[in-house]
Design a protein around this motif. Structure first.
Motif, mmCIF file in Angstrom:
data_model
loop_
_atom_site.group_PDB
_atom_site.id
_atom_site.type_symbol
_atom_site.label_atom_id
_atom_site.label_comp_id
_atom_site.label_asym_id
_atom_site.label_seq_id
_atom_site.Cartn_x
_atom_site.Cartn_y
_atom_site.Cartn_z
ATOM 1 N N SER A 40 -1.600 6.310 -1.389
ATOM 2 C CA SER A 40 -2.873 6.752 -0.815
ATOM 3 C C SER A 40 -3.224 8.171 -1.242
ATOM 4 O O SER A 40 -4.383 8.469 -1.550
ATOM 5 N N ILE A 41 -2.234 9.042 -1.290
ATOM 6 C CA ILE A 41 -2.496 10.413 -1.756
ATOM 7 C C ILE A 41 -2.917 10.406 -3.226
ATOM 8 O O ILE A 41 -3.864 11.108 -3.620
ATOM 9 N N ALA A 42 -2.226 9.615 -4.047
ATOM 10 C CA ALA A 42 -2.564 9.555 -5.468
ATOM 11 C C ALA A 42 -3.986 9.044 -5.677
ATOM 12 O O ALA A 42 -4.760 9.609 -6.471
ATOM 13 N N LEU A 43 -4.355 7.984 -4.966
ATOM 14 C CA LEU A 43 -5.709 7.449 -5.092
ATOM 15 C C LEU A 43 -6.732 8.422 -4.521
ATOM 16 O O LEU A 43 -7.856 8.524 -5.034
ATOM 17 N N GLY A 44 -6.362 9.139 -3.468
ATOM 18 C CA GLY A 44 -7.288 10.101 -2.890
ATOM 19 C C GLY A 44 -7.565 11.284 -3.791
ATOM 20 O O GLY A 44 -8.689 11.793 -3.846
ATOM 21 N N LEU A 45 -6.546 11.721 -4.524
ATOM 22 C CA LEU A 45 -6.727 12.861 -5.422
ATOM 23 C C LEU A 45 -7.399 12.476 -6.730
ATOM 24 O O LEU A 45 -7.968 13.333 -7.415
ATOM 25 N N TRP A 46 -7.312 11.206 -7.079
ATOM 26 C CA TRP A 46 -7.920 10.736 -8.334
ATOM 27 C C TRP A 46 -9.451 10.825 -8.226
ATOM 28 O O TRP A 46 -10.078 10.162 -7.444
ATOM 29 N N GLY A 47 -10.038 11.680 -9.041
ATOM 30 C CA GLY A 47 -11.495 11.817 -9.077
ATOM 31 C C GLY A 47 -12.090 12.316 -7.777
ATOM 32 O O GLY A 47 -13.227 11.985 -7.445
ATOM 33 N N ILE A 48 -11.358 13.145 -7.047
ATOM 34 C CA ILE A 48 -11.812 13.557 -5.719
ATOM 35 C C ILE A 48 -13.112 14.358 -5.767
ATOM 36 O O ILE A 48 -13.902 14.354 -4.817
ATOM 37 N N ARG A 49 -13.382 15.027 -6.872
ATOM 38 C CA ARG A 49 -14.600 15.838 -6.957
ATOM 39 C C ARG A 49 -15.857 15.012 -7.222
ATOM 40 O O ARG A 49 -16.974 15.473 -6.996
ATOM 41 N N ARG A 50 -15.690 13.794 -7.736
ATOM 42 C CA ARG A 50 -16.834 12.938 -8.109
ATOM 43 C C ARG A 50 -17.827 13.738 -8.958
ATOM 44 O O ARG A 50 -19.030 13.790 -8.679
ATOM 45 N N LYS A 51 -17.290 14.360 -9.995
ATOM 46 C CA LYS A 51 -18.094 15.158 -10.920
ATOM 47 C C LYS A 51 -18.857 16.267 -10.196
ATOM 48 O O LYS A 51 -20.004 16.600 -10.519
ATOM 49 N N LEU A 102 -13.001 20.685 -2.566
ATOM 50 C CA LEU A 102 -11.669 20.136 -2.317
ATOM 51 C C LEU A 102 -11.282 20.290 -0.848
ATOM 52 O O LEU A 102 -10.728 19.369 -0.243
ATOM 53 N N THR A 103 -11.559 21.450 -0.280
ATOM 54 C CA THR A 103 -11.241 21.668 1.126
ATOM 55 C C THR A 103 -12.023 20.726 2.022
ATOM 56 O O THR A 103 -11.525 20.281 3.060
ATOM 57 N N LEU A 104 -13.242 20.393 1.618
ATOM 58 C CA LEU A 104 -14.071 19.475 2.393
ATOM 59 C C LEU A 104 -13.456 18.082 2.460
ATOM 60 O O LEU A 104 -13.514 17.417 3.502
ATOM 61 N N ARG A 105 -12.845 17.636 1.356
ATOM 62 C CA ARG A 105 -12.391 16.245 1.268
ATOM 63 C C ARG A 105 -10.889 16.050 1.455
ATOM 64 O O ARG A 105 -10.461 14.947 1.807
ATOM 65 N N LEU A 106 -10.098 17.078 1.233
ATOM 66 C CA LEU A 106 -8.646 16.902 1.347
ATOM 67 C C LEU A 106 -8.190 16.467 2.746
ATOM 68 O O LEU A 106 -7.262 15.653 2.854
ATOM 69 N N PRO A 107 -8.789 16.959 3.841
ATOM 70 C CA PRO A 107 -8.364 16.442 5.149
ATOM 71 C C PRO A 107 -8.512 14.933 5.278
ATOM 72 O O PRO A 107 -7.677 14.268 5.908
ATOM 73 N N SER A 108 -9.545 14.370 4.674
ATOM 74 C CA SER A 108 -9.724 12.917 4.712
ATOM 75 C C SER A 108 -8.661 12.217 3.889
ATOM 76 O O SER A 108 -8.163 11.148 4.269
ATOM 77 N N VAL A 109 -8.306 12.795 2.748
ATOM 78 C CA VAL A 109 -7.238 12.217 1.917
ATOM 79 C C VAL A 109 -5.934 12.170 2.703
ATOM 80 O O VAL A 109 -5.241 11.142 2.746
ATOM 81 N N LEU A 110 -5.593 13.277 3.331
ATOM 82 C CA LEU A 110 -4.337 13.343 4.092
ATOM 83 C C LEU A 110 -4.376 12.404 5.299
ATOM 84 O O LEU A 110 -3.383 11.725 5.607
ATOM 85 N N ALA A 149 -11.637 7.841 2.030
ATOM 86 C CA ALA A 149 -10.572 8.832 1.874
ATOM 87 C C ALA A 149 -11.063 10.039 1.097
ATOM 88 O O ALA A 149 -10.433 11.095 1.140
ATOM 89 N N GLN A 150 -12.195 9.900 0.412
ATOM 90 C CA GLN A 150 -12.721 10.997 -0.402
ATOM 91 C C GLN A 150 -14.048 11.523 0.130
ATOM 92 O O GLN A 150 -14.861 12.041 -0.633
ATOM 93 N N GLU A 151 -14.271 11.398 1.417
ATOM 94 C CA GLU A 151 -15.522 11.887 1.982
ATOM 95 C C GLU A 151 -15.248 12.896 3.083
ATOM 96 O O GLU A 151 -14.344 12.709 3.904
#
Length: 508
Positions: A40-51, A102-110, A149-151
């Motif tokens: 889940s962490i790997a998928l969450g970090l993959w392309g997390i910025r969405r360009k 990144l700070t906006l979305r990382l809590p959702s990834v975790l 996970a990326q929102e």
């Protein structure tokens, strides 16, 4: 032969065989927790910025979380009270780590990673190590889980809390310890305070206990915990009911076919004997979680449309448990793994394109970054800026650089000082008079074919543009149109706001 000599032989015949030591469940449990967490962490970090793009709701999170806590609370009295706790949490996150994308979305990834490990543990408890591992991995791979996970919104946190509250429920049934029910109740209450519709999981839990024929002490303990959750949520629910107009954009069930397909698959999986015997059966837990929250939203939608699939994202835990247990049963019955490999290839062929598309700007309904870029490109210093739906002001506030050289023609009090999302606008006649002071206006409005809001201010904006300006060019972007209007000194009335013969479309 003496009795003493025969004793060892007799003893040897009746002594029990030496058993091999049982393997410790620790390693299996560790794998069940760590593997879904890592995936889940790997998928969450993959392309997390969405360009480096952002959608409208995330822009609202970014705007409000940058305000101090007192202003978040004052703003929540007018709008978005249901998300006030989440904004307060993100305010503290931004204070510690900065307010970047990144700070906006990382809590959702975790949070979603923690949910994946919780699903694995639920599967382990209800169906064994392999079923738990498969359930956790399936959960991490579900497209809706990957998406949210990326929102930078509360849905991943709510999903994690509901998942672990569910685990506390299952663990509390056989033990009946009060502290376990206290953990269950407090976790569910926190989930509900982050998003009110988490309370629907409480209903699913109650049905699970009834179907499982839980003992009366367990039902009493759950009822007490549920009553505490409802009592704690009630003030928020009553106060936020006055803000129900925020859901006016829902004109029908959003992504209903996905919910129906998931429910059908879940019920089909439950027809097979899944899991192990115990006080709570896997199917009795998972099927209500898959079906009931969405079904209750659909029933409520008969009065007022409220069904949006992300509001009950935590239902994904149920379908992951069912699929994981079904796959475990399938593997146990198969002597050849040829079909397993074929199924794995088919699943990957479906998931990979979907996973890639979820990490593109086009995967969201709008792109406020593109809207801001279009304003910055089309606008010139000193131009007027007009929002033909004030929601766009809230979206572009995420990056004030895009509009800093333009004059907001309708605004009389900015969003921060007015404790609102979109600020306070001038009366209709004042907006019209101010528009006539400018020769160029950059108008941000709804996409073609979208339902435009109707009120005196919006009517004044559109009528003034129609009578005194002409469209010079339009940038079509995801979720909006940015049109340049120039002053038309021909006094004859213009029959249409955007005549096709006068408007050129600028591709983006």
């Amino acid at each position: 032969m003496s009795v003493d000599e025969r004793a060892p032989a007799v003893a040897g015949t009746v002594a029990p065989p030496v058993l091999a030591p049982r393997q410790s469940p620790g390693p299996a449990k560790a794998v069940v927790v760590v593997a879904p967490l890592a995936l889940s962490i790997a998928l969450g970090l993959w392309g997390i910025r969405r360009k480096n793009t952002m959608w409208g709701d995330e822009a609202v999170t970014c705007q409000l979380a940058h305000r101090d806590l007192s202003r978040i609370w004052l703003t929540a009295q007018h709008v978005d009270l249901v998300h006030a706790l989440y904004y307060a949490v993100m305010h503290e996150v931004f204070a510690l780590f900065g307010g970047g994308l990144l700070t906006l979305r990382l809590p959702s990834v975790l949070a979603m990673s923690v949910a994946a490990s919780g699903v694995g543990l639920l599967g382990l408890r209800l169906a064994g190590p392999r079923a738990g591992l498969l359930a956790g991995l399936v959960f991490a791979l579900l497209p809706q889980v990957q998406k949210y996970a990326q929102e930078g919104r509360s849905y991943a946190m709510v999903c994690a809390l509901v998942t672990w509250a569910t685990y506390a429920l299952v663990a509390g049934v056989p033990h009946r310890a009060r502290w376990r029910w206290a953990v269950y109740g407090s976790t569910m209450l926190l989930a509900c305070l982050l998003h009110e519709f988490a309370v629907l999981a409480l209903v699913a839990h109650g049905v699970t206990l009834v179907v499982s024929r839980a003992p009366r002490p367990v039902l009493r303990a759950w009822s007490a915990a549920a009553a505490c959750v409802v009592a704690g949520l009630l003030p928020l629910a009553i106060r936020s009911a006055g803000q129900s107009g925020q859901l006016s954009w829902i004109d029908g069930p959003v992504r209903l076919p996905r919910f129906l397909a998931t429910a059908v698959v879940g019920v089909a999986c439950a027809l097979a004997p899944l899991g192990t015997r115990g006080p709570v059966r896997l199917s009795a837990l998972a099927v209500p979680m898959v079906v009931l929250p969405g079904l209750l939203l659909l029933i409520a939608s008969l009065v007022k449309p409220v069904f949006v699939d992300r509001y009950v994202l935590y239902s994904s835990t149920g379908i992951a448990l069912l699929l994981g247990a079904w796959m475990d049963r399938f593997l146990r019955r198969q002597r050849s793994f040829r079909y397993v490999w074929i199924a794995a290839v088919v699943v990957l062929a479906v998931l990979v394109p979907t996973s890639v598309s979820l990490r593109t700007p086009q995967s969201r309904s709008n792109d406020v970054t593109a809207i801001g870029a279009a304003i910055r490109t089309e606008g010139r210093p000193g131009d007027g800026l007009l929002y033909l739906s004030d929601q766009y002001r809230a979206w572009t506030a995420a990056d004030p650089v895009d509009t800093r050289f333009l004059t907001d023609l309708a605004l009389t009090q900015d969003p921060v000082s007015s404790n609102t999302l979109a600020g306070v606008e001038l009366p209709a006649q004042d907006i019209a008079a101010r528009m006539l002071e400018f020769d160029r206006i950059i108008a941000v409005r709804d996409p073609a074919g979208a339902h435009a809001p109707t009120n005196p201010r919006e009517e004044a904006k559109t009528s003034t543009l129609r009578r005194h300006f002409r469209a010079y060019g339009t940038s079509q972007v995801s979720g909006a149109r940015v049109t340049v209007y120039v002053r038309d000194h021909d006094p004859s009335p213009r029959p249409d706001l955007d005549p096709a013969t006068r408007e050129r479309t600028v591709g983006r």
